[in-house]
Design an enzyme around this catalytic site. Sequence first.
Site, PDB file in Angstrom:
ATOM      1  N   SER A 177     -16.919   8.234   4.431  1.00  0.00           N
ATOM      2  CA  SER A 177     -16.444   8.645   5.748  1.00  0.00           C
ATOM      3  C   SER A 177     -17.424   9.637   6.379  1.00  0.00           C
ATOM      4  O   SER A 177     -18.535   9.257   6.729  1.00  0.00           O
ATOM      5  CB  SER A 177     -15.021   9.207   5.639  1.00  0.00           C
ATOM      6  OG  SER A 177     -14.454   9.392   6.915  1.00  0.00           O
TER       7      SER A 177
ATOM      8  N   ASP B 131     -14.083  11.927  14.609  1.00  0.00           N
ATOM      9  CA  ASP B 131     -13.319  13.092  14.193  1.00  0.00           C
ATOM     10  C   ASP B 131     -12.900  14.061  15.294  1.00  0.00           C
ATOM     11  O   ASP B 131     -13.594  14.249  16.288  1.00  0.00           O
ATOM     12  CB  ASP B 131     -14.117  13.882  13.146  1.00  0.00           C
ATOM     13  CG  ASP B 131     -14.260  13.132  11.847  1.00  0.00           C
ATOM     14  OD1 ASP B 131     -13.471  12.207  11.613  1.00  0.00           O
ATOM     15  OD2 ASP B 131     -15.161  13.471  11.060  1.00  0.00           O
TER      16      ASP B 131
ATOM     17  N   HIS C 249     -14.286   3.682   9.117  1.00  0.00           N
ATOM     18  CA  HIS C 249     -12.881   3.365   9.421  1.00  0.00           C
ATOM     19  C   HIS C 249     -12.774   2.424  10.619  1.00  0.00           C
ATOM     20  O   HIS C 249     -11.774   2.448  11.347  1.00  0.00           O
ATOM     21  CB  HIS C 249     -12.069   4.633   9.717  1.00  0.00           C
ATOM     22  CG  HIS C 249     -12.151   5.699   8.679  1.00  0.00           C
ATOM     23  ND1 HIS C 249     -11.373   5.710   7.543  1.00  0.00           N
ATOM     24  CD2 HIS C 249     -12.942   6.812   8.601  1.00  0.00           C
ATOM     25  CE1 HIS C 249     -11.664   6.775   6.819  1.00  0.00           C
ATOM     26  NE2 HIS C 249     -12.617   7.453   7.435  1.00  0.00           N
TER      27      HIS C 249
END
Length: 229
Positions: free
Chosen positions: A120, A135, A157
Site C-alpha cells: 500500500s 490517502d 487498492h
Amino acid sequence: MELLLLSNSTLPGKAWLEHALPLIAEQLQGRRSAVFIPFAGVTQTWDDYTAKTAAVLAPLGVSVTGIHSVVDPVAAIENAEIVIVGGGNTFQLLKQCRERGLLAPITDVVKRGALYIGWSAGANLACPTIRTTNDMPIVDPQGFDALNLFPLQINPHFTNALPEGHKGETREQRIRELLVVAPELTIIGLPEGNWITVSKGHATLGGPNTTYVFKAGEEAVPLEAGHRF
C-alpha cells in the site's frame, strides 16, 4: 534491484500478510536481517506495528528492527539486508522519511542489493512520487518526490466500484484527472490481492485480478498475471 510491491496487506478470509508470505519467502534468497519503516502507521503505534510485522515474519527466519527505535537509523538502513515499508498513510510516511534523511539511504541500499518490500503506502513510496496515493489525512511532506525505485506510478487498492447511489468520481476518473495535469505519468491501477515483483531486471505482475495501465489520451490497458513491464 529486488522489489516486492503489494497493493494491500490483508485479503478477505485471510490473516494479515498471509497472502504475501510465500512471495516474501521466494525473494528472501538468504536475507534475514530487516529494518521496518512503520511511519505510515497513524492509528497504531510504531512499536505495535513493528511487533506485529516481526511476529508475522518470524516463521520465515526474518529478524525485524523498527527504524524508529535505533540510535542511528541511517546506519541501520545502510547495513540492512531487507527494507520493509508498511502501509497506512503515505503522506505521513514520506514526511517522516524525508525529515529523518532516510530516502537516499533506502534508495542506495536497495540499489546495492537489499530487498525492498512495501505494501500500500510502502508500494507508493517506491514510485517516483506519491501522487497516486488514495490517502487522507493529508500532511505536508515537503514535496511529493519519493524513492523512484520503480519507474511507474502505482495506485494501490485500485477499484472502480462505487456504492449504490454514490455520485462521486470513480477511481479511474480521479486517475484521468491527474493525467490531465500530469500527462507525462504512466499509472498502474493495482487491485487488492495483486502485486509487482522486480527481480533480475524484470518487473512482473502477479495476482488474481485484472490490473489496468493508464496513460494520457489512451484507453486503459488491462493486464493479467505474468505481464512484464
